[in-house]
Design a protein around this motif. Structure first.
Motif, mmCIF file in Angstrom:
data_model
loop_
_atom_site.group_PDB
_atom_site.id
_atom_site.type_symbol
_atom_site.label_atom_id
_atom_site.label_comp_id
_atom_site.label_asym_id
_atom_site.label_seq_id
_atom_site.Cartn_x
_atom_site.Cartn_y
_atom_site.Cartn_z
ATOM 1 N N UNK A 68 0.876 -1.174 0.000
ATOM 2 C CA UNK A 68 0.000 0.000 0.000
ATOM 3 C C UNK A 68 0.916 1.227 0.000
ATOM 4 N N UNK A 69 0.356 2.397 -0.313
ATOM 5 C CA UNK A 69 1.209 3.596 -0.329
ATOM 6 C C UNK A 69 0.434 4.853 -0.008
ATOM 7 N N UNK A 70 1.172 5.909 0.321
ATOM 8 C CA UNK A 70 0.608 7.262 0.482
ATOM 9 C C UNK A 70 1.677 8.253 -0.004
ATOM 10 N N UNK A 71 1.234 9.462 -0.334
ATOM 11 C CA UNK A 71 2.186 10.509 -0.725
ATOM 12 C C UNK A 71 2.350 10.616 -2.234
ATOM 13 N N UNK A 72 3.526 11.090 -2.667
ATOM 14 C CA UNK A 72 3.831 11.348 -4.092
ATOM 15 C C UNK A 72 3.474 10.143 -4.966
ATOM 16 N N UNK A 106 4.416 2.055 1.771
ATOM 17 C CA UNK A 106 5.384 3.039 1.271
ATOM 18 C C UNK A 106 4.850 4.446 1.507
ATOM 19 N N UNK A 107 5.663 5.283 2.161
ATOM 20 C CA UNK A 107 5.329 6.724 2.288
ATOM 21 C C UNK A 107 6.288 7.459 1.383
ATOM 22 N N UNK A 108 5.745 8.035 0.295
ATOM 23 C CA UNK A 108 6.608 8.529 -0.771
ATOM 24 C C UNK A 108 6.669 10.052 -0.791
#
Ligand code: ATP
Length: 315
Positions: A68-72, A106-108
């Protein structure tokens, strides 16, 4: 003699709690692009430099492999097996002979296709995080070996710091210099540029005689790093892909000009662009240049950063 039995022998190896890894973006202080090789890659002569803009990957135990991810890039970046995080997890599991089970998040902050090697950074973070989660205990050199198969910039992002890259960029050796912090402004553009397309554009410019002369040796840059004077370093920064990035995105010329007008010592396109990076005299100058670049509306965002910083590390 029989060995004593310990109850922990039946426990799974590795970490039981979450493993969090921070990984930096990279810029190329010198990106010398040589001839196209028979394997389709260009021969590179580069000086990598890790800067303080970070992605963060958290790995937890799971019954399958999920991301899973958040951000850019959220909503744009595929979270399937094409994602470099999952490719890295599979590669490590295959090498170590373990099941690739983990819940990864992932925090991008590193922009997508920005010339800052964000995807490679995430692959490096996944190798370090899963190695700790699964208790596979590989050495940094073994991880760098797996990293090289995932992408040319991945080995550098395991190591970090400032390093010389040769081959297609995957052969990395650290540059030993007295500890100095360099202060940068990173001008992030709207949208990305494709790295393979930038190399094709450079080949085209060279064929038609429209490209500038190739950079050549890294000697002047390496000597400048040792002198610790940003004014000297500024005169030695260079990127053979810059002409290609400017041809593909002419608006970057205005970004470079605005940074220098704001007092930066030098500005270059980072990697294949479209991010531009500016060297400044100190942290206060970096803040001023970033504010002026944002006010001039020549980029989506201008951030200050310092380097060198370490590569993918557990926090
Ligand atoms: P480089 O400087 O290494 O050429 P870049 O900074 O220009 O790379 P990246 O953000 O690393 O570009 O990504 C390039 C492409 O890689 C993306 O367009 C995307 O399709 C793919 N990719 C796969 N996994 C990732 C990831 N975790 N983060 C970013 N891109 C990824």
């Amino acid at each position: 003699m029989t060995e004593a039995w310990h109850p922990e022998d039946d426990e799974p190896r590795g970490a039981s709690g979450p493993v969090r890894v921070r990984v930096p973006a990279k810029v190329n202080l010198h990106l010398g692009v040589g001839p196209l090789r028979r394997d389709g890659y260009h021969e590179l002569n580069t000086v990598y430099h890790a800067i303080s803009i970070y992605d963060e990957l958290t790995a937890r135990r799971g019954d399958t492999l999920t991301l899973t991810m958040e951000g850019e890039g959220t909503g744009e970046l595929a979270l399937d097996d094409s994602n470099l995080v999952l490719r890295a997890a599979h590669a490590l599991a295959g090498y170590a002979g373990v099941m690739p089970h983990a819940r990864l998040h992932l925090r991008k902050q590193i922009p997508l296709a920005g010339g800052l090697a964000g995807g490679s950074a995430d692959a490096a973070a996944a190798l370090v995080a899963c190695d700790a989660l699964w208790g596979t205990g590989l050495s940094r050199d073994e991880l760098a070996g797996i990293a090289a198969d995932l992408g040319s910039d991945v080995p550098f992002l395991i190591h970090g710091g400032t390093a010389l890259g040769t081959g297609r960029g995957e052969a990395v050796s650290p540059v030993l210099a007295r500890p100095t912090s360099w202060h940068w402004v990173v001008a992030i553009a709207d949208g990305g540029l494709s790295t393979p397309q930038a190399y094709r554009e450079l080949d085209r410019l060279r064929e038609t005689g429209a490209a500038g002369p190739p950079l050549g040796s890294t000697d002047a840059l390496l000597a400048a790093l040792r002198q610790r004077d940003p004014r000297v370093l500024a005169t030695t920064l260079g990127n053979d892909l810059q002409d290609a990035a400017l041809a593909m995105r002419p608006a970057l010329a205005a970004t470079l000009k605005a940074g220098e007008a704001a007092g930066a010592l030098a500005g270059i396109v980072s990697g294949s662009g479209p991010t531009c990076v500016f060297l400044t005299a100190d942290a206060a100058d970096a803040e001023r240049v970033a504010a002026e670049l944002e006010a001039a509306e020549v980029c989506r965002q201008a951030r200050t950063a310092h380097g060198p910083v370490p590569g993918a590390r557990i926090t």
